[in-house]
Each structure stands twice: as C-alpha cells, then as structure tokens.
Design a protein around this motif. Sequence first.
Motif, PDB file in Angstrom:
ATOM      1  N   ASP A 478      42.295  38.466  43.034  1.00  0.00           N
ATOM      2  CA  ASP A 478      41.243  38.990  42.155  1.00  0.00           C
ATOM      3  C   ASP A 478      41.339  38.379  40.753  1.00  0.00           C
ATOM      4  O   ASP A 478      40.327  38.216  40.070  1.00  0.00           O
ATOM      5  N   LEU A 479      42.558  38.054  40.347  1.00  0.00           N
ATOM      6  CA  LEU A 479      42.777  37.563  38.979  1.00  0.00           C
ATOM      7  C   LEU A 479      42.975  36.058  38.906  1.00  0.00           C
ATOM      8  O   LEU A 479      43.191  35.514  37.815  1.00  0.00           O
ATOM      9  N   LYS A 480      42.888  35.376  40.010  1.00  0.00           N
ATOM     10  CA  LYS A 480      43.249  33.963  40.067  1.00  0.00           C
ATOM     11  C   LYS A 480      42.453  33.104  39.098  1.00  0.00           C
ATOM     12  O   LYS A 480      42.983  32.190  38.468  1.00  0.00           O
ATOM     13  N   GLU A 481      41.175  33.374  38.941  1.00  0.00           N
ATOM     14  CA  GLU A 481      40.317  32.554  38.088  1.00  0.00           C
ATOM     15  C   GLU A 481      40.137  33.141  36.687  1.00  0.00           C
ATOM     16  O   GLU A 481      39.351  32.629  35.898  1.00  0.00           O
ATOM     17  N   MET A 482      40.851  34.214  36.388  1.00  0.00           N
ATOM     18  CA  MET A 482      40.661  34.884  35.103  1.00  0.00           C
ATOM     19  C   MET A 482      41.638  34.363  34.050  1.00  0.00           C
ATOM     20  O   MET A 482      42.825  34.177  34.324  1.00  0.00           O
ATOM     21  N   SER A 483      41.122  34.167  32.839  1.00  0.00           N
ATOM     22  CA  SER A 483      41.974  33.804  31.708  1.00  0.00           C
ATOM     23  C   SER A 483      42.625  35.064  31.142  1.00  0.00           C
ATOM     24  O   SER A 483      42.257  36.192  31.496  1.00  0.00           O
TER      25      SER A 483
END
Length: 599
Positions: A478-483
């Motif tokens: 879920d957080l893989k692409e989040m900065s």
Amino acid sequence: MRSCCPSILAPFKESHTPPETSLLGLETLSSEPVLDTRDVQVFKVTINGQDAQFAFGEKHSFKGTPLEITFPKELRSSRSVIDAVSPGLSIGGQGSPIVMIDMAKAEGLFQAVLVSPLWGSSLASASGRFPIEQVPENWDLSFCSMMENELTIAYLLNSMNLKSTHCRAIFPCQDTPAVKLTYYAEVDEPKSMCVLTKDNCNNGWVTFQISVPKELVALMSANRDGEMPDPEDSSRKIYRFSQNIPIPCYLFALVVGALESRKIGPRTLVWAEKELVDKSAYEFSETEAMLKTAEDLAGPYVWGQYDLLVLPPSFPFGGMENPCLTFVTPTLLAGDRSLSNINTLGDKNPVTNLVLDLDVDPDVAFSSVPYEKGFALLFYLEQLLGGPDVFMGFLKAYVQQFAYKSIVTEDWKKFLYSYFKDKVDVLDKVDWNSWLHAPGMPPVKPTYDMTLANACVALSQRWIEAKESDLGSFNSADLKEMSSHQLIEFLALLLLEAPLPLSHVKRMQEVYDFNAIHNSEIRFRWLRLCIRSKWEEAIPLALKMATDQGRIKFTRPLFRDLYSFVKSRDLAVKTFLEHRPSMHPVTSMLVGIDLKQDQ
C-alpha cells in the motif's frame, strides 16, 4: 571566574562586589527614552558622569518592564545615546553623551530566556557526557543563573534564542523588529566589553570577539573572522565574528558548546555535537542547491556564510533563521532528507487571525496558522493574478523594496496594489477583511494539484471504512509508491477523523511497521493515532518522543493526547514533572498549562 560569553555573564561572586558596568547605546530623539527590559535590577544611571533620573514603569505579564530615563536639561536638544549597563555587557556610542546603568539580573531570569536550561544533563544534550555536576570548574559556560550572588554553571551547550521578544531580558533595548541594530564585542580583561550602536544599513557593522575554553567552540549570527590563543589564559582561545548588516534584536544569537563541523557546500558548514555531525552533514548535503533555488526566487543571499547548527534535542522550535547561522532541531534528521493547527485552537479563536492583536504573548499565540493560512492567501493571490511566473516578479520586487526594513500588513498590501496597478479591479474582489482580520479557516480554498494527495485520501478512506473482515486486504505494498510527505499526509488525514478501532491500528503496525520509522513527522502522527485509539503499548513510545526532544509542535500535542487517555494520564503528569527542569521554559509553561499543573 571568567565568562566565555562576555556579553552576558557578570564575573563576580561576593555580595559586596558591584556588577560589571556596561553600556547600551541607542540613538534617540527623545529626552525621556524608554527601553524594554525584563527581570533586571537597576541601581544607578549616570550621563557623562552626572547622576540621572530613571524609573521603571508598570510591569507587564509578558512584555516586561519599561525603563524610563530622563536626560539632564543640557543634553535634551542634542542627538543622544542611551547607554544601559548589564552584567558583563558594555554597549555605547562614540562622540555622544554616555548613560551608564548599574544593573543585575533577577534570579531565574535565564530560565525564561534561553533555549534550554541544564543542557549538561543526559536528557537535553545529545552526548550526555557531562552531567551538570561533572562540568569542569574552569568551564565557565556562558549562561549561568545567579543565586545568592553565586554563579551556577547551568549549560554545556548554550544558545540564545531571543525570538520573539526575549532580547530585553539580555540587555535593555528597543526590542522590536522595527529597530535594526549594529553591534560589536571584544574581550578586554578585567572587563568584558560588547558595544552596540544603532546605524543605517549602509555603514552598520558588527564585530565579535569571544573567549572560550579550548574544548569549546563559539558561534554567532555573524561571519567568522578568525580565532587565536587568549593572551591572558593559555587554556582558552578567542573567537572573532563580524556582521556588516543591521539586524533586529531578536536575531542576536550566540552558541557555545562542544561542536564539530563538516563542509557541505561552498558557503556552508553544518555544526553539531560529535554524535550528530556526520548524520547532519548527510541530511543537509543539498543545502547549496536549495540556496540557489531561493536566490532564483528572491534575489542574492547577502549574508555571505550560510551555516547550519543542529542543536540539542530540547530546542523547542523547528528552526531559527539567524543571519549566517540557522538553528535547526535534530528532529529534522529523518535519515532520508525529507524534512529539510486551526482545528486545535478553534475556528473562533482570535489567534487564528492573520493579523493579530499585538497585546498577546507571542509565545502563547505561536502556532502553524500564520504559515498555513498565510500560504493559502499568497497561493490564492498567485492564481488570481496570473500564476507563478507573474507572482515571482512581485516577490523579487517586494524583497528589493523592503530589504533591511520592517513593515506591517498594510505596507505589504499597498505595495501589492502598486505593483499590480493594472489589476486593481481583481484585487478589489478579494475579501481582505475575512482573510486578514477574521478567525478560522481561509474564506477561499485555492485550487491545488491533488495528484499526490488523492492517493493519501484513498488509502485513509480505506482504513476509515474498513470492517474487521477487511483488515486482511491491507499489506506493505500500500505504501510502496508513497513518499515520506505522502505518509505524513495519510496519517494527518486519519487524525482528522474519529479514532480508529484498536484492531485497525494494530493491523497497521503489522503491515506498515511505523514503529521502525525515524522520520519525526511520521512518528509523531503515528504515535498520536495510537494513543487516540487507546493502544496501551504505545504509551511508553509516546512518552519517549515527548521527552527525548523538546520541539513544541511534537511535545505539546503528545502530552495532551496522553493526558486525555485515562490510562496514561497519571504517568504523563509524572513524566512531565520529572523532565520539567530540563525543558525549555516556554515548552514547560505550555505543557504545564495543558496538563493542569499551572494556571
């Protein structure tokens, strides 16, 4: 004893010994000048050797006490210089009448002024190497408290943070940004001397010379001008500093401590205690690129050196933009270079106005509102007037027009209308009263690019709407692409809603492992989320963050949440009282009020 900060410490012990005579020089057109002071005692005032009348006005709860001086009749028609004495501080003007004020500091004064008392303690200092009782006697560290005429060593790493109106507690002055000062100082045994004069920005200049033990380093909000052995004491060395641009009193800054530096750019050193210096150098290695971007936006950086000082964890603010030496909190050391409150205050609270009533304690009124609401206004105007290319031209012109000056909101508004004189009809449509003088949220929400925010909103809504049976659908991807900035926003959105069920927060830790993240902005919001969901396992983690650092934006909300949670309330109060002696006085005051320990 000898002071490593000649402009502050009065080197006397015996009760019968008078304080060092010092001078404060301020040009004045008045025969009865008034200076700002806080917690000082004045014994005598002389002008050119003649006794002069003086009196303190009525003491104000946070403004301090006005010092009123009456000039002899023969001096009232000439340009005068007011010279006020503070222990170890000598300030005066040349070729003008000299006013000398014998003065001492009241007990506990510096507890209300300095960045952090007891920085020698293992809590407040990053190293913890020198508890207060182990500080060598010859380390006369700059800011000491006077108790029964005895000097008490109180700090290992010392720093003045005089924002917003605390310079008046260091020496009598006109403690307002509207008055720009030039000053210089030098060590001159047996008397330590610092000279302050008011001048214009064309020929104003500042020079400092500070003597400190060899083990320590002195820094100021000025350019370094060399160092040399102290001819009077081989165990000490002298530092010199120069500043050629007039500054308001609150930007007068001095730091003395066991510091090391690393060069991170052609005009930048980062300073910190040994334990933090390499981590700091990595975190702020992109400073020069940021400086160049800032110069493209606002014009040349005129101060010469741009150093960064990473202060001990008890520093209460995110930073202080002093000339030549920016103070930063170690909570910015996230490890990923990512970090280089109307809802709390209430939408009817007058401190949420952009233009505040000046009769309010700035320490109490301080919040993120001017930053966020002020940004919203400027961004709204930018969109209204033609976009960033058009508005950047205004920004540069604004900086050039008002450089070295202090202005009020109406000055800014008049210049805005003058610059965009062909768009007065557009500006007239702005609801200026609601933006500037009304409390609460901005009257207009600017149009934002929501691309990055939408992912945060979507994930937060998944968690808010999830049932127990849905928790298995969440995973680390879920957080893989989040900065890191998106993670901050994701958690911030959850904090705006009702507390999540405890099962949701536990599942979030399982799949996202927020406990392992050191970014202080993320960790702060995560721990608040846990406490609000009444997760008892998070209590020690929240208390640790609330006390390991002293940044008000983190410490105060964490303590408030812990106090609101019945199972952590008593422990929160107990922990606060244990750590209170080593907190910054402003932090201590505000948290004490929140925890019902102070009125």
